[in-house]
Design a protein around this motif. Sequence first.
Motif, PDB file in Angstrom:
ATOM      1  N   ARG A 123       0.818  -1.218   0.000  1.00 12.92           N
ATOM      2  CA  ARG A 123       0.000   0.000   0.000  1.00 12.92           C
ATOM      3  C   ARG A 123       0.849   1.263   0.000  1.00 12.92           C
ATOM      4  NH1 ARG A 123      -3.989  -0.838   4.912  1.00 12.92           N
ATOM      5  NH2 ARG A 123      -5.015   1.014   4.109  1.00 12.92           N
ATOM      6  N   SER A 124       2.151   1.118  -0.205  1.00 16.64           N
ATOM      7  CA  SER A 124       3.039   2.284  -0.219  1.00 16.64           C
ATOM      8  C   SER A 124       3.642   2.444  -1.613  1.00 16.64           C
ATOM      9  CB  SER A 124       4.174   2.102   0.804  1.00 16.64           C
ATOM     10  OG  SER A 124       3.644   1.899   2.083  1.00 16.64           O
ATOM     11  N   PRO A 125       2.937   3.126  -2.518  1.00 17.81           N
ATOM     12  CA  PRO A 125       3.425   3.231  -3.892  1.00 17.81           C
ATOM     13  C   PRO A 125       4.785   3.901  -4.002  1.00 17.81           C
ATOM     14  CG  PRO A 125       1.352   4.465  -3.583  1.00 17.81           C
ATOM     15  CD  PRO A 125       1.646   3.780  -2.293  1.00 17.81           C
ATOM     16  N   GLY A 126       5.154   4.668  -2.963  1.00 10.87           N
ATOM     17  CA  GLY A 126       6.461   5.329  -2.995  1.00 10.87           C
ATOM     18  C   GLY A 126       7.618   4.388  -2.709  1.00 10.87           C
ATOM     19  N   GLU A 127       7.308   3.182  -2.250  1.00  9.97           N
ATOM     20  CA  GLU A 127       8.370   2.210  -1.939  1.00  9.97           C
ATOM     21  C   GLU A 127       8.741   1.461  -3.214  1.00  9.97           C
ATOM     22  OE1 GLU A 127       9.991   1.520   1.060  1.00  9.97           O
ATOM     23  OE2 GLU A 127       8.981   3.321   1.796  1.00  9.97           O
ATOM     24  N   ALA A 128       9.826   1.875  -3.841  1.00 11.45           N
ATOM     25  CA  ALA A 128      10.280   1.203  -5.066  1.00 11.45           C
ATOM     26  C   ALA A 128      10.766  -0.209  -4.719  1.00 11.45           C
ATOM     27  CB  ALA A 128      11.396   2.011  -5.698  1.00 11.45           C
ATOM     28  N   SER A 129      10.989  -1.018  -5.736  1.00  9.05           N
ATOM     29  CA  SER A 129      11.452  -2.397  -5.529  1.00  9.05           C
ATOM     30  C   SER A 129      12.623  -2.425  -4.559  1.00  9.05           C
ATOM     31  CB  SER A 129      11.931  -2.983  -6.862  1.00  9.05           C
ATOM     32  OG  SER A 129      10.865  -3.058  -7.771  1.00  9.05           O
ATOM     33  N   ARG A 130      12.539  -3.293  -3.563  1.00 11.28           N
ATOM     34  CA  ARG A 130      13.609  -3.318  -2.571  1.00 11.28           C
ATOM     35  C   ARG A 130      13.621  -4.610  -1.780  1.00 11.28           C
ATOM     36  NH1 ARG A 130      11.824  -0.037   2.745  1.00 11.28           N
ATOM     37  NH2 ARG A 130      13.716  -1.092   3.357  1.00 11.28           N
ATOM     38  N   GLU A 131      14.741  -4.835  -1.065  1.00 15.87           N
ATOM     39  CA  GLU A 131      14.842  -5.971  -0.157  1.00 15.87           C
ATOM     40  C   GLU A 131      14.684  -5.452   1.265  1.00 15.87           C
ATOM     41  OE1 GLU A 131      18.440  -8.035  -1.339  1.00 15.87           O
ATOM     42  OE2 GLU A 131      17.600  -8.276  -3.357  1.00 15.87           O
ATOM     43  N   VAL A 132      13.743  -6.013   1.995  1.00 19.32           N
ATOM     44  CA  VAL A 132      13.420  -5.552   3.335  1.00 19.32           C
ATOM     45  C   VAL A 132      13.925  -6.587   4.335  1.00 19.32           C
ATOM     46  CG1 VAL A 132      11.543  -4.954   4.903  1.00 19.32           C
ATOM     47  CG2 VAL A 132      11.369  -4.397   2.478  1.00 19.32           C
ATOM     48  N   SER A 133      14.804  -6.137   5.208  1.00 22.25           N
ATOM     49  CA  SER A 133      15.354  -7.048   6.202  1.00 22.25           C
ATOM     50  C   SER A 133      14.408  -7.125   7.392  1.00 22.25           C
ATOM     51  CB  SER A 133      16.736  -6.522   6.633  1.00 22.25           C
ATOM     52  OG  SER A 133      17.227  -7.334   7.665  1.00 22.25           O
ATOM     53  N   LEU A 134      13.922  -8.337   7.668  1.00 21.13           N
ATOM     54  CA  LEU A 134      13.038  -8.581   8.820  1.00 21.13           C
ATOM     55  C   LEU A 134      13.675  -9.666   9.680  1.00 21.13           C
ATOM     56  CD1 LEU A 134       9.549  -8.614   7.016  1.00 21.13           C
ATOM     57  CD2 LEU A 134      10.509  -6.783   8.417  1.00 21.13           C
ATOM     58  N   ARG A 135      14.838  -9.330  10.226  1.00 20.80           N
ATOM     59  CA  ARG A 135      15.560 -10.350  10.997  1.00 20.80           C
ATOM     60  C   ARG A 135      15.025 -10.502  12.406  1.00 20.80           C
ATOM     61  NH1 ARG A 135      21.259  -7.835  10.177  1.00 20.80           N
ATOM     62  NH2 ARG A 135      19.827  -6.110  10.468  1.00 20.80           N
ATOM     63  N   THR A 136      14.419  -9.428  12.918  1.00 22.12           N
ATOM     64  CA  THR A 136      13.918  -9.453  14.297  1.00 22.12           C
ATOM     65  C   THR A 136      12.573  -8.733  14.374  1.00 22.12           C
ATOM     66  OG1 THR A 136      14.963  -7.341  14.808  1.00 22.12           O
ATOM     67  CG2 THR A 136      16.270  -9.332  15.252  1.00 22.12           C
ATOM     68  N   SER A 137      11.928  -8.921  15.511  1.00 17.57           N
ATOM     69  CA  SER A 137      10.670  -8.221  15.767  1.00 17.57           C
ATOM     70  C   SER A 137      10.903  -6.710  15.765  1.00 17.57           C
ATOM     71  CB  SER A 137      10.139  -8.683  17.132  1.00 17.57           C
ATOM     72  OG  SER A 137       9.019  -7.955  17.487  1.00 17.57           O
ATOM     73  N   ALA A 138      12.017  -6.281  16.367  1.00 13.85           N
ATOM     74  CA  ALA A 138      12.316  -4.844  16.450  1.00 13.85           C
ATOM     75  C   ALA A 138      12.479  -4.248  15.048  1.00 13.85           C
ATOM     76  CB  ALA A 138      13.582  -4.619  17.277  1.00 13.85           C
ATOM     77  N   GLU A 139      13.120  -4.993  14.175  1.00 14.20           N
ATOM     78  CA  GLU A 139      13.313  -4.494  12.807  1.00 14.20           C
ATOM     79  C   GLU A 139      11.970  -4.340  12.097  1.00 14.20           C
ATOM     80  OE1 GLU A 139      17.513  -5.392  10.712  1.00 14.20           O
ATOM     81  OE2 GLU A 139      15.940  -6.818  10.209  1.00 14.20           O
ATOM     82  N   ALA A 140      11.075  -5.306  12.339  1.00 10.41           N
ATOM     83  CA  ALA A 140       9.740  -5.225  11.722  1.00 10.41           C
ATOM     84  C   ALA A 140       9.005  -3.988  12.229  1.00 10.41           C
ATOM     85  CB  ALA A 140       8.938  -6.484  12.031  1.00 10.41           C
ATOM     86  N   GLU A 141       9.096  -3.726  13.523  1.00  7.86           N
ATOM     87  CA  GLU A 141       8.398  -2.563  14.088  1.00  7.86           C
ATOM     88  C   GLU A 141       8.955  -1.258  13.516  1.00  7.86           C
ATOM     89  OE1 GLU A 141       5.591  -2.630  15.726  1.00  7.86           O
ATOM     90  OE2 GLU A 141       5.689  -4.802  15.547  1.00  7.86           O
ATOM     91  N   GLN A 142      10.282  -1.213  13.341  1.00  7.78           N
ATOM     92  CA  GLN A 142      10.897   0.004  12.768  1.00  7.78           C
ATOM     93  C   GLN A 142      10.370   0.258  11.348  1.00  7.78           C
ATOM     94  OE1 GLN A 142      15.115  -0.681  12.907  1.00  7.78           O
ATOM     95  NE2 GLN A 142      15.184  -0.494  15.133  1.00  7.78           N
ATOM     96  N   ILE A 143      10.303  -0.808  10.575  1.00 13.07           N
ATOM     97  CA  ILE A 143       9.839  -0.657   9.185  1.00 13.07           C
ATOM     98  C   ILE A 143       8.378  -0.234   9.158  1.00 13.07           C
ATOM     99  CG2 ILE A 143       9.276  -2.012   7.111  1.00 13.07           C
ATOM    100  CD1 ILE A 143      11.997  -3.524   7.882  1.00 13.07           C
ATOM    101  N   LEU A 144       7.591  -0.842  10.041  1.00 12.26           N
ATOM    102  CA  LEU A 144       6.166  -0.482  10.086  1.00 12.26           C
ATOM    103  C   LEU A 144       5.978   0.975  10.483  1.00 12.26           C
ATOM    104  CD1 LEU A 144       4.635  -3.732  11.601  1.00 12.26           C
ATOM    105  CD2 LEU A 144       4.186  -2.744   9.340  1.00 12.26           C
ATOM    106  N   ALA A 145       6.790   1.442  11.426  1.00 14.16           N
ATOM    107  CA  ALA A 145       6.684   2.848  11.859  1.00 14.16           C
ATOM    108  C   ALA A 145       7.026   3.769  10.684  1.00 14.16           C
ATOM    109  CB  ALA A 145       7.620   3.094  13.036  1.00 14.16           C
ATOM    110  N   ARG A 146       8.036   3.388   9.919  1.00 12.18           N
ATOM    111  CA  ARG A 146       8.429   4.218   8.772  1.00 12.18           C
ATOM    112  C   ARG A 146       7.342   4.227   7.689  1.00 12.18           C
ATOM    113  NH1 ARG A 146      10.858   3.740   4.126  1.00 12.18           N
ATOM    114  NH2 ARG A 146      11.436   1.565   4.266  1.00 12.18           N
ATOM    115  N   LEU A 147       6.773   3.045   7.428  1.00 13.58           N
ATOM    116  CA  LEU A 147       5.757   2.969   6.372  1.00 13.58           C
ATOM    117  C   LEU A 147       4.461   3.665   6.783  1.00 13.58           C
ATOM    118  CD1 LEU A 147       6.249  -0.702   5.088  1.00 13.58           C
ATOM    119  CD2 LEU A 147       6.997   1.413   3.990  1.00 13.58           C
ATOM    120  N   ALA A 148       4.221   3.682   8.106  1.00 10.97           N
ATOM    121  CA  ALA A 148       2.985   4.345   8.571  1.00 10.97           C
ATOM    122  C   ALA A 148       3.083   5.841   8.338  1.00 10.97           C
ATOM    123  CB  ALA A 148       2.782   4.061  10.042  1.00 10.97           C
TER     124      ALA A 148
END
Length: 238
Positions: A213-238
């Motif tokens: 749902r984030s059209p501004g996010e061009a093709s990329r590799e998203v590192s989700l190694r930990t729960s904390a990393e997932a939360e950081q990415i979610l905060a940024r995308l929100a």
Amino acid sequence: MAEEATRRVLVPGGSGAVGEGVVRAYLAAGAIVVVPTRTEQRADEFRELLGDAASDRLHLFAHDYATFEGAETLAATMRERFGGIDDVVAPIGGWWAGKRLWEIGAADWDAAFTGLATTHMAVARAVLPRLSGRGSYAIVVGESALHPVPGSGLVSMEQAAVLMMRRVLAAEAGDEQRIHALVLGPVRTRVLPGEPSWVSAEQIGTVAVALSRSPGEASREVSLRTSAEAEQILARLA
Ligand SMILES: NC(=O)c1ccc[n+]([C@@H]2O[C@H](COP(=O)([O-])OP(=O)(O)OC[C@H]3O[C@@H](n4cnc5c(N)ncnc54)[C@H](OP(=O)(O)O)[C@@H]3O)[C@@H](O)[C@H]2O)c1
């Protein structure tokens, strides 16, 4: 949120431990979610597992999507039935362990390398020309794509091949499509409760929905190694 109501999402491998989080997240976001699975039995088991979450927007059925022909039929049917495909999340895979590379046999090679790599390629080639452009295509791999794992070399090799497939597809698609990879560490799932610091299948699903749902996010590799990393990415995308 209203936009999500008509979003058409394909999740091959959705019946798996990671896939469950993706399927639940898209259903919760109001999308039409298509989950092919290779056996009737797995379809029945997964429907039961989802319980009340298995709404009428879930289209879960037995279909062999692991061949070029099978994936082509699936993509064509989805287009006929729903008018198109907006998002794909592909958590196709699984773990394999127990042999050093020089100890493997042809059956190991076919199951843990050829079969999985073929399925990813079959789905990508069938779906990408039919993607609406509203959403994105995301493959799901583990960190083993980046590091050798002794005794599980076929997993590392297959995941690395699929990660490179994403890079090639993204380079070839340019601005036409967004093609992501979610690169996971160990995951908390229904199969393995794991540690609180691990990323959960639920978080992976939430990130997949947010990315699409984030059209501004061009093709990329998203590192989700930990729960904390997932939360950081979610905060940024929100
Ligand atoms: N679980 C973890 O901790 C973890 C950690 C890091 C990375 N990952 C990555 O996440 C992805 C999913 O893992 P998972 O743990 O969810 O695995 P899983 O529970 O075994 O589920 C994998 C799914 O892939 C499909 N699949 C398996 N073998 C296939 C084949 N030969 N051809 C076509 N489809 C096949 C199956 O779908 P059907 O049988 O229903 O068709 C199954 O639902 C993999 O790429 C894995 O490397 C997982």
